[in-house]
Write an enzyme that holds these catalytic residues in place. Structure first.
Site, mmCIF file in Angstrom:
data_model
loop_
_atom_site.group_PDB
_atom_site.id
_atom_site.type_symbol
_atom_site.label_atom_id
_atom_site.label_comp_id
_atom_site.label_asym_id
_atom_site.label_seq_id
_atom_site.Cartn_x
_atom_site.Cartn_y
_atom_site.Cartn_z
ATOM 1 N N HIS A 78 0.822 -1.218 0.000
ATOM 2 C CA HIS A 78 0.000 0.000 0.000
ATOM 3 C C HIS A 78 0.851 1.262 0.000
ATOM 4 O O HIS A 78 0.360 2.330 -0.345
ATOM 5 C CB HIS A 78 -1.064 -0.016 1.112
ATOM 6 C CG HIS A 78 -0.593 0.322 2.486
ATOM 7 N ND1 HIS A 78 -0.316 -0.622 3.448
ATOM 8 C CD2 HIS A 78 -0.376 1.513 3.085
ATOM 9 C CE1 HIS A 78 0.041 -0.028 4.572
ATOM 10 N NE2 HIS A 78 0.007 1.272 4.383
ATOM 11 N N ASP B 256 1.202 -7.663 2.374
ATOM 12 C CA ASP B 256 1.309 -6.222 2.094
ATOM 13 C C ASP B 256 2.776 -5.795 1.934
ATOM 14 O O ASP B 256 3.327 -5.111 2.785
ATOM 15 C CB ASP B 256 0.632 -5.441 3.235
ATOM 16 C CG ASP B 256 0.308 -4.015 2.836
ATOM 17 O OD1 ASP B 256 0.847 -3.538 1.818
ATOM 18 O OD2 ASP B 256 -0.482 -3.364 3.552
ATOM 19 N N SER C 103 3.998 2.182 8.494
ATOM 20 C CA SER C 103 3.769 1.214 7.435
ATOM 21 C C SER C 103 5.064 0.971 6.693
ATOM 22 O O SER C 103 5.742 1.917 6.301
ATOM 23 C CB SER C 103 2.727 1.738 6.453
ATOM 24 O OG SER C 103 1.464 1.372 6.893
HETATM 25 N N1 ARG Z 1 -4.682 0.445 7.895
HETATM 26 C C1 ARG Z 1 -3.386 0.465 7.294
HETATM 27 C C2 ARG Z 1 -2.774 1.863 7.453
HETATM 28 O O1 ARG Z 1 -3.287 2.686 8.104
HETATM 29 C C3 ARG Z 1 -3.411 -0.010 5.874
HETATM 30 C C4 ARG Z 1 -3.966 0.933 4.889
HETATM 31 C C5 ARG Z 1 -3.981 0.454 3.477
HETATM 32 N N2 ARG Z 1 -5.144 -0.334 3.191
HETATM 33 C C6 ARG Z 1 -6.370 0.167 2.856
HETATM 34 N N3 ARG Z 1 -7.365 -0.648 2.709
HETATM 35 N N4 ARG Z 1 -6.592 1.429 2.653
HETATM 36 O O2 ARG Z 1 -2.444 2.631 6.702
HETATM 37 N N1 GLU Z 2 -1.167 1.337 7.793
HETATM 38 C C1 GLU Z 2 -0.521 2.417 8.486
HETATM 39 C C2 GLU Z 2 0.364 3.262 7.580
HETATM 40 O O1 GLU Z 2 0.095 3.387 6.408
HETATM 41 C C3 GLU Z 2 0.302 1.887 9.592
HETATM 42 C C4 GLU Z 2 -0.544 1.227 10.523
HETATM 43 C C5 GLU Z 2 -0.981 2.128 11.637
HETATM 44 O O2 GLU Z 2 -1.542 3.206 11.447
HETATM 45 O O3 GLU Z 2 -0.709 1.638 12.702
HETATM 46 O O4 GLU Z 2 1.298 3.875 7.996
#
Ligand code: ARG
Ligand code: GLU
Length: 674
Positions: free
Chosen positions: A84, A206, A611
């Site tokens: 991502h 990921d 991330s």
């Molecule tokens: N929750 C994770 C982070 O904050 C992964 C985000 C990417 N995935 C998504 N479905 N948008 O960024």
């Molecule tokens: N998915 C998040 C990011 O893009 C990291 C996960 C979180 O927020 O803990 O940085």
């Protein structure tokens, strides 16, 4: 009797020595934590983590694309990060003929690696405290200019810690020849997508693979066919030995934003006003986009990344509100503030001043957030901004517009505009005279939005014309919201508490806290600077009687696999490997089965920006790539709950398995020294 005594002694001893896993520590000050880290299983020294005299682990960590983390895993600048995090770069390189998002991509030689225009990574050269230099009168700009003159490709920043009580200089090398080496298909890299996002148990692969290139002196350089793979001062060794519950873990990366020290005023703003409003507005946007996506596969693709972006924070905020309420964060803050007042009567005025400062600023900040969530979400204004861009040539403007229209559907934007203008009209107290006049002359937001999209020529690329754009009603719309943008500019800070008029009181308040609360382990809030957090691999009690194991396996992927559901439709090659159980060296016995490990969770304190961060074992070896938090952790930016908060990590063995068995890119595994 003896047993009881022994048990008592054990419990007592751990109670005395246990230090929470909470905290995101500055690597240059990590020596203050080393004793605790060692007691939990860390085997290296502070100098191994960060040193300005010798190569250290920090030389292998990068800030990726300005908002994620990545790690170098070979002496030829090979880089791992999340799928991502690489998504935009991968999408930009993709076309109908070469759809790397859907099919994945694997370079089989350096020559096949694909340059990603605009993608940058930053590697920290060093950090140092400059609080005294600033107190002595040097300006931040002076300090930055001096630092950037030190070396080729140097970029510097001065960042405040503890609400301006301390300032640190960060000097980076900025590399802008970064190339895509490999990515799994989205069916692996985004497996489970928004459904599984923020959720454990998880099965997302990921990750994506890039490479940093440098000139013949190993310095940052513009893209050139003559550039060579960058030789890092240090890269991560990989451990494929596996992990067990309780094992030490450390995460090294660039967390973006936490709010550990905010007062009860700010907690109630977040939980009662900000998050609920933003959630509601995003629900509207997601409904509109989702309905359009359901009507056509083309629209589903065009709006996939936009939908995912909007949904990510939308889902997190919902968990955050639940978590704040579950933990009673507001009441805890109030009690803490009362104790502070009682024990520091001469400093109680600081809290009063903070409350007054919040009162002065909360309306402005709300209007800033509201603007971002509504008017800025109306996409077609962007082509007016492209046409007006002072630095782009006509050809560049045309190219930027083409990129914009590739993923744009006027009908979707019209519906968004109706909903967002209606919400803005209802909720805003900062509406400009100009916008009011436009709304009024069309009977309100709905009428105006319909009229705007009926009359603009900009709905498709054919109508984009730099010569005539100023007479388009969309240009008038941009002009009408410009005064609002000017007004909210005073509030565009990292969060409500960073607004200077509030921070001015936070500085002495946090200083007083640090002098007063000797029990608390103070760490500076995350601000996209390099940090270390550590903890252990651990499951947790998700609900009464429901324990969540700390690791997932290929079995879980197969259980979710469903060709009928886009987000769970794994590539056939993965089904084939599963059918033959031909896992090669990546197969393990786990939970009583021969399988492949996929993800695991740990107690590391992380946030957005982490991330892609390397997750390391006690010997500093790479065991996984961080990519998310669990549902019960979504409030940890405000209150980190040691017993429940878990970060989610893609097991490095799954990464290697996919590179090998799905990608067939064995040369990369060899390059990583395995
Ligand atoms: N929750 C994770 C982070 O904050 C992964 C985000 C990417 N995935 C998504 N479905 N948008 O960024
Ligand atoms: N998915 C998040 C990011 O893009 C990291 C996960 C979180 O927020 O803990 O940085």
């Amino acid at each position: 009797m003896k047993r009881t005594l022994l048990l008592f002694a054990l419990v007592f001893a751990t109670a005395l020595t246990a230090v929470a896993d909470k905290g995101m520590w500055l690597p240059s000050l990590i020596s203050s934590r080393i004793k605790d880290m060692k007691s939990k299983g860390f085997k290296l020294s502070a100098e191994d983590i960060y040193s300005i005299n010798k190569a250290s682990l920090k030389d292998a960590v990068v800030l990726f694309d300005g908002g994620c983390t990545g790690e170098i895993v070979s002496e030829k600048g090979l880089l791992l990060t999340n799928h991502h995090c690489g998504y935009d770069a991968i999408q930009a390189l993709s076309s109908v003929e070469h759809d790397y998002l859907t099919n994945g991509f694997w370079a089989m030689s350096h020559a096949e690696e694909l340059h990603c225009p605009g993608l940058k990574v930053h590697i920290l050269v060093r950090m140092e405290e400059v609080t005294d230099r600033i107190a002595a009168g040097e300006t931040r700009d002076d300090i930055i200019a001096k630092a950037e003159a030190e070396g080729v490709g140097y970029r510097a920043r001065v960042e405040s810690m503890y609400y301006g009580n301390e300032a640190y200089l960060f000097i980076y090398r900025e590399f802008n020849d970064v190339r895509l080496v490999g990515t799994p298909p989205s069916a692996i890299g985004k497996f489970g997508a928004d459904n599984d996002n923020w959720i454990w148990p998880r099965h997302t692969g990921d990750f994506s693979v890039f490479r940093i290139y440098a000139n013949e002196n190993n310095e940052p350089a513009e893209y050139s066919a003559d550039n060579r793979p960058y030789t890092p001062a240090r890269h991560f060794e990989i451990s494929t030995k596996g992990i067990n519950e309780g094992d030490f873990t450390m995460i090294y990366g660039f967390p973006g934003n936490t709010q550990e020290y905010i007062t009860s005023d700010a907690v109630s703003y977040i939980a009662e006003i900000s998050d609920p409003t933003k959630i509601e507005l995003r629900t509207k946007r997601l409904d509109i986009i989702g309905a359009a996506q359901a009507t056509s596969p083309a629209i589903r693709l065009q709006y996939a990344a936009k939908h995912a972006n909007i949904a990510n924070a939308w889902k997190k905020w919902q968990g955050e509100v639940l978590g704040i309420n579950r933990l009673g964060t507001f009441d805890k803050k109030v009690a803490y503030e009362e104790r502070f007042r009682k024990e520091n009567p001469d400093k109680a005025y600081l809290l009063d001043s903070l409350t007054a400062a919040y009162k002065r600023n909360v309306e402005g900040y709300f209007n800033y957030e509201l603007f971002s969530e509504t008017l800025r979400g109306i996409e077609l204004q962007q082509v007016v901004r492209i046409a007006r861009h002072p630095k782009l040539t006509a050809e560049e403007k045309q190219a930027a517009a083409e990129l914009f229209y590739k993923d744009f559907v006027a009908e979707v934007d019209r519906n968004l505009a109706v909903a967002m203008l209606t919400a803005y009209e209802k909720l805003s107290s900062y509406c400009s005279e100009e916008l009011k006049a436009l709304l009024d002359s069309h009977g309100g937001a709905q009428g105006y939005a319909e009229w705007l999209y009926d009359n603009t020529a900009l709905g498709t690329i054919e109508g984009f014309n730099i010569e005539t754009i100023e007479s388009d009603p969309m240009a008038a719309f941009v002009d009408a919201i410009e005064p609002i943008q000017q007004r909210i500019r005073a509030y565009t800070y990292r969060n409500l508490s960073n607004i200077p008029d509030i921070e001015r009181w936070f500085r002495p308040y946090v200083k007083a806290l640090m002098e007063w609360d000797k029990e608390r382990a103070f760490f500076p809030d995350a601000n996209l600077t390099l940090r270390v957090a550590y903890g252990k691999v651990a499951g947790y009690e998700y609900a009464d009687g429901e324990y969540h194991l700390p690791q997932t396996t290929l079995e879980g992927i197969m259980a979710k696999d469903n060709p009928e559901i886009y987000d769970y439709n794994i590539p056939q090659s993965l089904r084939d490997v599963y059918a033959t159980k031909d896992y090669g060296r990546w197969g393990v016995e786990m939970y009583g089965k021969y399988t492949v490990p996929v993800c695991f969770i740990a107690t590391n304190h992380t946030t957005g920006g982490n991330s892609g961060s390397p997750v390391l074992n006690g010997r500093g070896e790479l065991i996984g790539i961080n990519f998310d938090r669990t549902w019960l952790s979504t409030m940890s930016d405000i209150e980190f709950d040691e017993t429940l908060c878990r970060n989610i990590i893609c097991d490095i063995r799954y990464v290697l398995f996919v590179i090998d068995k799905v990608g067939g890119a064995e040369w990369l595994i060899e390059e990583m020294g395995l």
